[in-house]
Design an enzyme around this catalytic site. Sequence first.
Site, mmCIF file in Angstrom:
data_model
loop_
_atom_site.group_PDB
_atom_site.id
_atom_site.type_symbol
_atom_site.label_atom_id
_atom_site.label_comp_id
_atom_site.label_asym_id
_atom_site.label_seq_id
_atom_site.Cartn_x
_atom_site.Cartn_y
_atom_site.Cartn_z
ATOM 1 N N LYS A 114 0.878 -1.188 0.000
ATOM 2 C CA LYS A 114 0.000 0.000 0.000
ATOM 3 C C LYS A 114 0.905 1.225 0.000
ATOM 4 O O LYS A 114 2.043 1.158 0.466
ATOM 5 C CB LYS A 114 -0.883 -0.004 1.255
ATOM 6 C CG LYS A 114 -2.121 0.853 1.143
ATOM 7 C CD LYS A 114 -3.279 0.125 0.469
ATOM 8 C CE LYS A 114 -4.412 1.067 0.154
ATOM 9 N NZ LYS A 114 -5.609 0.353 -0.320
ATOM 10 N N ASP A 154 -6.971 4.301 -4.685
ATOM 11 C CA ASP A 154 -7.627 4.198 -3.376
ATOM 12 C C ASP A 154 -8.226 5.594 -3.137
ATOM 13 O O ASP A 154 -8.443 6.337 -4.114
ATOM 14 C CB ASP A 154 -6.616 3.797 -2.285
ATOM 15 C CG ASP A 154 -7.286 3.438 -0.954
ATOM 16 O OD1 ASP A 154 -7.869 2.349 -0.862
ATOM 17 O OD2 ASP A 154 -7.253 4.248 -0.011
#
Length: 435
Positions: A114, A154
């Site tokens: 991430k 995201d």
Amino acid sequence: KARNAHEPEFLQAVQEVAETVLPYIAQHEIYNGKNILLRMVEPERAIMFRVSWVDDNGEIHVNRGYRIQMNSAIGPYKGGLRFHPSVNISILKFLAFEQVFKNSLTTLPMGGGKGGSDFDPKGKSDAEIMRFCHNFMSELFRHIGSNTDVPAGDIGVGAREIGFLFGMYRKIRNEFTGVLTGKGLSWGGSLIRPEATGYGTVYFAQSMLETKGDSFEGKIVAVSGAGNVAQYATEKAIHLGAKVVTLSDSSGYIYDKDGIDADKLKFVMHLKNEKRGRISEYADKYPSAVFHEGKTPWHEKCDIALPCATQNELHGDDAKALIDNGCICVSEGANMPCTPEAITAFHEAEIFFAPGKASNAGGVATSGLEMTQNSLRYYWTRDEVDNKLQQIMKDIHEKCVEYGKEENGYVNYVKGANIAGFVKVADAMLAQGVV
Ligand code: NDP
């Protein structure tokens, strides 16, 4: 705990996994005594870098960029990039840790990662967004690659940002590869990728309801968020015959007593994706709706709740209100939107509760399908991708039931998802030795 004392979100995510996985490890000789979870909580690599960029007035700004490469035992690191002022190492480590289990659950060969930045895209011009993305990629490019680490979108990173990021990567590397997912259709993207997380969240809820012979037909649904995940969760819930009555953003929520139909959803998509406006404008446009400033939608009466905004947006008292109002099913579209107190309340009431690492895995699964298509240099049709997505969500549901069914028949999907996700990664790590 001491090593990560200043990382509350990361500790929260690890605690939830440890509570369900440690007893499982203790009962299984092959995992016991190998410090396997201890190895999993430490990122393989955490990269932090400066991103300086120039605004439209010529002023120079400095933001912080990150990429957490958490675990690559079962495939290249894979996970989104988040641009939001709240981004810090704790939030990205929690997201990367969850991603490892989620990606394992998809059955596709993807490790977990991430990244992102504390850059705030709100109020920035397209040119400023482009300059930021280009500068961000001018560092990130050296750490990623189609066989190494494949980022996606995201919060704050959608099709526009992926385009700018891909453009810079392609230029610096002088190669056209599937290094990012969520790409545009004409340059390597996959059909259904924009819809996948929201659709998948609803497919998962549908699988849960089916275990009791129930469905979305005629149900009242509360959705939070108004971004990518919320929009497509709403679209699929409407398709399946439900009435969606709420949407939200960081300024508050709207309640539409008549329901958000396909036309109204089109307005929301234009408002959020093109105009980049606020959800309160929905209530200005539709008189059947009321805007509640600074509040979340969980005290409204509904049968199904789909939290699709951000972490820790649904608290213990919200869970209690949902249960008291007759809610029977909660499926997380966002990552960790429900606090531990909320999850305990859902479990105690024995209603359906799906954790994001299972129910929102459709997004990354479809990113995996985008990677496959890029490698094949081939495109699947909308139906082909949607059918694969539906099958993957069904498979994840089955795995959760297999590992999460309690003696009384209630399925603890948190336990099921954690253990099923763990087993595959742990087996790979054990096979590869201590590296
Ligand atoms: P978007 O940026 O498209 O939308 C985010 C939405 O959440 C916006 O409505 C935003 O409101 C709201 N929001 C963000 N931060 C806050 C906050 N602190 N408080 C209240 N509302 C907030 O992001 P996505 O839809 O892509 O992501 C939503 C969630 O889903 C995240 O948890 C993400 O990690 C998760 N997720 C996304 C996937 C994907 O494929 N996109 C895949 C799997 C999980 P505002 O406009 O006011 O900021």
